[in-house]
Design a protein around this motif. Structure first.
Motif, PDB file in Angstrom:
ATOM      1  N   PRO A  20       1.113  -1.156   0.172  1.00 46.80           N
ATOM      2  CA  PRO A  20       0.120   0.069   0.058  1.00 46.80           C
ATOM      3  C   PRO A  20       0.657   1.266   0.049  1.00 46.80           C
ATOM      4  O   PRO A  20       1.904   1.151   0.569  1.00 46.80           O
ATOM      5  CB  PRO A  20      -0.744  -0.184   1.089  1.00 46.80           C
ATOM      6  CG  PRO A  20       0.119  -0.911   2.275  1.00 46.80           C
ATOM      7  CD  PRO A  20       0.616  -2.039   1.269  1.00 46.80           C
ATOM      8  N   THR A  22       0.487   3.878   1.646  1.00 53.07           N
ATOM      9  CA  THR A  22       0.653   4.309   3.001  1.00 53.07           C
ATOM     10  C   THR A  22       2.168   3.783   3.641  1.00 53.07           C
ATOM     11  O   THR A  22       2.510   4.500   4.706  1.00 53.07           O
ATOM     12  CB  THR A  22      -0.383   3.790   4.018  1.00 53.07           C
ATOM     13  OG1 THR A  22      -0.513   2.383   3.998  1.00 53.07           O
ATOM     14  CG2 THR A  22      -1.746   4.531   3.443  1.00 53.07           C
ATOM     15  N   GLU A  23       2.627   3.180   2.991  1.00 57.16           N
ATOM     16  CA  GLU A  23       4.046   2.302   3.361  1.00 57.16           C
ATOM     17  C   GLU A  23       4.895   3.542   3.298  1.00 57.16           C
ATOM     18  O   GLU A  23       6.148   3.504   4.148  1.00 57.16           O
ATOM     19  CB  GLU A  23       4.574   1.214   2.833  1.00 57.16           C
ATOM     20  CG  GLU A  23       3.640  -0.022   3.053  1.00 57.16           C
ATOM     21  CD  GLU A  23       3.931  -0.336   4.467  1.00 57.16           C
ATOM     22  OE1 GLU A  23       5.377  -0.379   4.959  1.00 57.16           O
ATOM     23  OE2 GLU A  23       2.932  -0.895   5.277  1.00 57.16           O
ATOM     24  N   GLU A  25       4.986   6.498   4.464  1.00 54.85           N
ATOM     25  CA  GLU A  25       5.293   7.228   5.945  1.00 54.85           C
ATOM     26  C   GLU A  25       6.311   6.478   6.817  1.00 54.85           C
ATOM     27  O   GLU A  25       7.058   7.242   7.278  1.00 54.85           O
ATOM     28  CB  GLU A  25       4.222   7.030   6.844  1.00 54.85           C
ATOM     29  CG  GLU A  25       2.953   8.135   6.079  1.00 54.85           C
ATOM     30  CD  GLU A  25       1.705   8.258   7.054  1.00 54.85           C
ATOM     31  OE1 GLU A  25       1.046   9.223   7.283  1.00 54.85           O
ATOM     32  OE2 GLU A  25       1.331   6.932   7.317  1.00 54.85           O
ATOM     33  N   PHE A  36      -1.503  11.812   4.484  1.00 57.15           N
ATOM     34  CA  PHE A  36      -2.513  10.552   5.111  1.00 57.15           C
ATOM     35  C   PHE A  36      -3.356  11.011   5.909  1.00 57.15           C
ATOM     36  O   PHE A  36      -2.832  11.362   7.007  1.00 57.15           O
ATOM     37  CB  PHE A  36      -2.064   9.162   4.947  1.00 57.15           C
ATOM     38  CG  PHE A  36      -1.327   8.592   3.754  1.00 57.15           C
ATOM     39  CD1 PHE A  36      -2.091   7.854   2.887  1.00 57.15           C
ATOM     40  CD2 PHE A  36       0.302   8.838   3.711  1.00 57.15           C
ATOM     41  CE1 PHE A  36      -1.230   7.373   1.807  1.00 57.15           C
ATOM     42  CE2 PHE A  36       0.606   8.269   2.532  1.00 57.15           C
ATOM     43  CZ  PHE A  36       0.098   7.575   1.531  1.00 57.15           C
ATOM     44  N   CYS A  38      -7.602   9.518   6.775  1.00 57.23           N
ATOM     45  CA  CYS A  38      -8.213   8.323   7.255  1.00 57.23           C
ATOM     46  C   CYS A  38      -7.815   7.166   6.808  1.00 57.23           C
ATOM     47  O   CYS A  38      -7.939   6.059   7.747  1.00 57.23           O
ATOM     48  CB  CYS A  38      -9.604   8.581   6.984  1.00 57.23           C
ATOM     49  SG  CYS A  38      -9.814   8.566   5.185  1.00 57.23           S
ATOM     50  N   ARG A  39      -6.905   7.111   5.836  1.00 59.65           N
ATOM     51  CA  ARG A  39      -6.581   5.791   5.377  1.00 59.65           C
ATOM     52  C   ARG A  39      -7.460   4.912   4.691  1.00 59.65           C
ATOM     53  O   ARG A  39      -7.323   3.626   4.395  1.00 59.65           O
ATOM     54  CB  ARG A  39      -5.780   4.992   6.178  1.00 59.65           C
ATOM     55  CG  ARG A  39      -4.467   5.625   6.690  1.00 59.65           C
ATOM     56  CD  ARG A  39      -3.827   4.883   7.820  1.00 59.65           C
ATOM     57  NE  ARG A  39      -2.671   5.717   8.392  1.00 59.65           N
ATOM     58  CZ  ARG A  39      -1.548   5.462   7.757  1.00 59.65           C
ATOM     59  NH1 ARG A  39      -1.367   4.705   6.904  1.00 59.65           N
ATOM     60  NH2 ARG A  39      -0.382   6.153   8.367  1.00 59.65           N
ATOM     61  N   SER A  40      -8.841   5.554   4.750  1.00 56.00           N
ATOM     62  CA  SER A  40     -10.035   4.485   4.192  1.00 56.00           C
ATOM     63  C   SER A  40     -10.770   5.191   2.912  1.00 56.00           C
ATOM     64  O   SER A  40     -11.772   4.501   2.500  1.00 56.00           O
ATOM     65  CB  SER A  40     -11.204   4.335   5.284  1.00 56.00           C
ATOM     66  OG  SER A  40     -11.492   5.675   5.658  1.00 56.00           O
ATOM     67  N   CYS A  46      -5.016  12.327   0.755  1.00 54.58           N
ATOM     68  CA  CYS A  46      -4.040  11.668   0.121  1.00 54.58           C
ATOM     69  C   CYS A  46      -4.362  11.824  -1.545  1.00 54.58           C
ATOM     70  O   CYS A  46      -3.636  10.897  -2.223  1.00 54.58           O
ATOM     71  CB  CYS A  46      -3.821  10.392   0.534  1.00 54.58           C
ATOM     72  SG  CYS A  46      -5.330   9.107   0.225  1.00 54.58           S
ATOM     73  N   CYS A  82      -3.929   6.270  -0.416  1.00 53.64           N
ATOM     74  CA  CYS A  82      -4.563   5.135   0.556  1.00 53.64           C
ATOM     75  C   CYS A  82      -5.296   3.741   0.068  1.00 53.64           C
ATOM     76  O   CYS A  82      -5.126   2.873   0.485  1.00 53.64           O
ATOM     77  CB  CYS A  82      -5.298   5.905   1.382  1.00 53.64           C
ATOM     78  SG  CYS A  82      -7.113   6.133   1.213  1.00 53.64           S
ATOM     79  N   GLN A  83      -5.739   4.143  -1.261  1.00 52.74           N
ATOM     80  CA  GLN A  83      -6.499   3.123  -1.924  1.00 52.74           C
ATOM     81  C   GLN A  83      -5.702   2.283  -3.030  1.00 52.74           C
ATOM     82  O   GLN A  83      -6.238   1.314  -3.688  1.00 52.74           O
ATOM     83  CB  GLN A  83      -7.877   3.710  -2.626  1.00 52.74           C
ATOM     84  CG  GLN A  83      -8.809   4.366  -1.890  1.00 52.74           C
ATOM     85  CD  GLN A  83      -9.309   3.522  -0.708  1.00 52.74           C
ATOM     86  OE1 GLN A  83      -9.954   2.198  -1.110  1.00 52.74           O
ATOM     87  NE2 GLN A  83      -8.868   3.419   0.595  1.00 52.74           N
TER      88      GLN A  83
END
Length: 98
Positions: A20, A22-23, A25, A36, A38-40, A46, A82-83
């Motif tokens: 993902p 998000t890695e 970070e 980033f 909510c990450r959802s 993002c 995040c998606q």
């Protein structure tokens, strides 16, 4: 391993297949990158513009596309980081307004 390039910082990160975004970070240890929230896929913090390698980030599903359009990012080149999962080399930039 696949290379993700983040502009305009010109940062390059190698990540395994299916990682993902998000890695970033963790890989960048606090360096300025993609914000980033909510990450959802619900906050829009993002939003990225994919400059090359669009197909290497997986399918942009309808809920993501609809949300991006509501945020004013209607083009296929825009994604919610995040998606996304990395499946090849990609160059991205945080979208204007982020």
């Amino acid at each position: 391993m696949h290379k993700l390039t983040l502009l305009p910082q010109n940062l390059e990160v190698l990540l395994p297949t299916n990682s993902p975004l998000t890695e970033l970070e963790f890989e960048l240890h606090g360096q300025e990158s993609i914000p980033f929230g909510c990450r959802s896929g619900a906050c829009g913090a993002c939003v990225i513009e994919v400059l090359s390698g669009t197909d290497a980030l997986g399918t942009r599903h309808e809920p993501e596309a609809t949300f991006l359009q509501k945020l004013g990012f209607a083009g296929e080149q825009f994604r919610l980081a995040c998606q996304c999962r990395l499946a090849g080399d990609v160059t991205v930039s945080a979208a204007a307004g982020n």
